[in-house]
Design an enzyme around this catalytic site. Structure first.
Site, PDB file in Angstrom:
ATOM      1  N   LYS A  53       0.836  -1.206   0.000  1.00  0.00           N
ATOM      2  CA  LYS A  53       0.000   0.000   0.000  1.00  0.00           C
ATOM      3  C   LYS A  53       0.871   1.256   0.000  1.00  0.00           C
ATOM      4  CE  LYS A  53      -3.801  -2.461   2.206  1.00  0.00           C
ATOM      5  NZ  LYS A  53      -4.579  -2.789   3.406  1.00  0.00           N
ATOM      6  N   GLN A  97      -4.746  -1.454   9.601  1.00  0.00           N
ATOM      7  CA  GLN A  97      -4.604  -2.785   8.997  1.00  0.00           C
ATOM      8  C   GLN A  97      -5.190  -3.848   9.928  1.00  0.00           C
ATOM      9  OE1 GLN A  97      -3.373  -3.365   5.829  1.00  0.00           O
ATOM     10  NE2 GLN A  97      -4.040  -5.467   6.166  1.00  0.00           N
ATOM     11  N   ASP A 120     -11.178   2.819   3.977  1.00  0.00           N
ATOM     12  CA  ASP A 120     -11.566   1.434   3.701  1.00  0.00           C
ATOM     13  C   ASP A 120     -13.079   1.280   3.536  1.00  0.00           C
ATOM     14  OD1 ASP A 120      -9.408  -0.290   3.388  1.00  0.00           O
ATOM     15  OD2 ASP A 120      -9.053  -0.487   5.552  1.00  0.00           O
TER      16      ASP A 120
END
Ligand code: NDP
Length: 287
Positions: A53, A97, A120
């Site tokens: 990422k 994460q 997200d």
């Protein structure tokens, strides 16, 4: 023989466009989009995803800030860190994460991220907005899947789609996005009777179960678009999807490989969402 959907090539073309937008918007607003990524602990898979990422951000001209915590961190400390990022005017997007260590309630962590920085799309406000058909931050993997289907030129409107898997991060939202685009959607899961028949009915088949080789050639309609979301590691350490690629390829119209399919598109949509957070925040400030 089916056409393989090259997720890497598709991702590269999206990323070139995102990088151009980053440059253009940077000139307009005099700043660069910034994504903050929090990682807790040393899970090798999580570390590898985060590295990917951060690298993708750098290549697109997006600033990224990595915040690392040991897996002994308390929930309160993690929540305080998120609160600081929510309040930081230089940070456009926040990602934590997953998975998190067992002493931390992931739901509390997701709920703590400001919905406008929720890159997200996991915050209940964004999830509710998605399901109500309101403007929202849609989650990255489902967005990437839709872009992959579109890249084949297949028409979603009116198609029969089957999604195997009903998780909050893949199955449910991708089913909703397909429905929004006019598909008639069936969501299958571990309790589904006669999974093969449900899959065989589909013009578009999305598989997200985490079971290597679950979908075999006899479960696929001739000419179907097959998107394999699964990431599984074999005993030999090889990455494979949920679809028996060799068996299904001769039958499908289009099929996405693992690796090199949904994975690169998920990261690409993370960049797209970071840019969207940046645009939304700056447009709001300029109103
Ligand atoms: P979850 O474990 O949260 O959900 C799996 C779903 O699959 C559940 O709904 C489960 O049903 C269903 N399922 C499991 N076994 C079967 C079966 N035998 N028949 C039918 N349905 C079954 O997984 P995720 O959605 O988070 O992830 C799925 C896969 O996708 C994983 O391999 C993951 O690593 C991968 N993934 C890949 C991403 C990428 O970027 N490429 C991003 C996210 C995930 P039930 O609800 O009944 O238990």
């Amino acid at each position: 023989m089916s056409v393989v959907i090259d997720g890497k090539a598709l991702a590269a073309s999206f990323r070139a466009d995102i990088a151009a937008q980053v440059t253009r918007l940077g000139e307009r607003y005099g700043k660069t989009p910034c994504l903050s990524v929090i990682i807790v602990g040393d899970n090798p898979a999580s570390r590898s995803y985060v590295r990917g990422k951060i690298k993708a951000c750098r290549e697109a001209g997006i600033e990224s800030r990595l915040i690392e915590f040991p897996d002994t961190i308390s929930e309160e400390e993690l929540l305080s860190s998120i609160a600081r990022l929510n309040a930081d005017a230089d940070v456009d997007a926040v990602l934590v994460q997953l998975p998190l260590p067992s002493q931390i309630d992931s739901n509390r962590v997701i709920d703590a991220i400001s919905p406008e920085k929720d890159v997200d799309g996991f915050h209940p406000t964004n999830v509710a907005a998605l399901f109500l058909g309101r403007p929202c931050m849609a989650p990255c993997t489902p967005k990437g899947i839709i872009a992959m289907i579109d890249s084949t030129g297949s028409v979603i409107d009116g198609a029969r789609a089957t999604v195997v898997g009903r998780s909050n991060i893949v199955g449910k939202p991708v089913a909703k996005l397909l429905q929004d685009r006019g598909a008639t959607v069936t969501v299958a899961h571990s309790h589904t009777r006669n999974l093969a028949a449900v899959c065989r009915d589909a013009d578009i088949l999305v598989v997200a179960t985490g079971h290597a080789g679950l979908v075999t050639a006899d479960m696929v309609k001739n000419g179907a678009v097959v998107i394999d979301v699964g990431i599984n590691r074999t005993a030999e350490g090889k990455l494979v999807g949920d679809v028996d690629f060799a068996g299904v390829s001769p039958k499908a119209g289009f099929i996405s490989p693992v690796p090199g399919g949904v994975g690169p598109m998920t990261i690409t949509m993370l960049l797209a969402n970071t840019l969207e957070c940046f645009k939304n925040r700056n447009e709001k400030q300029n109103k």
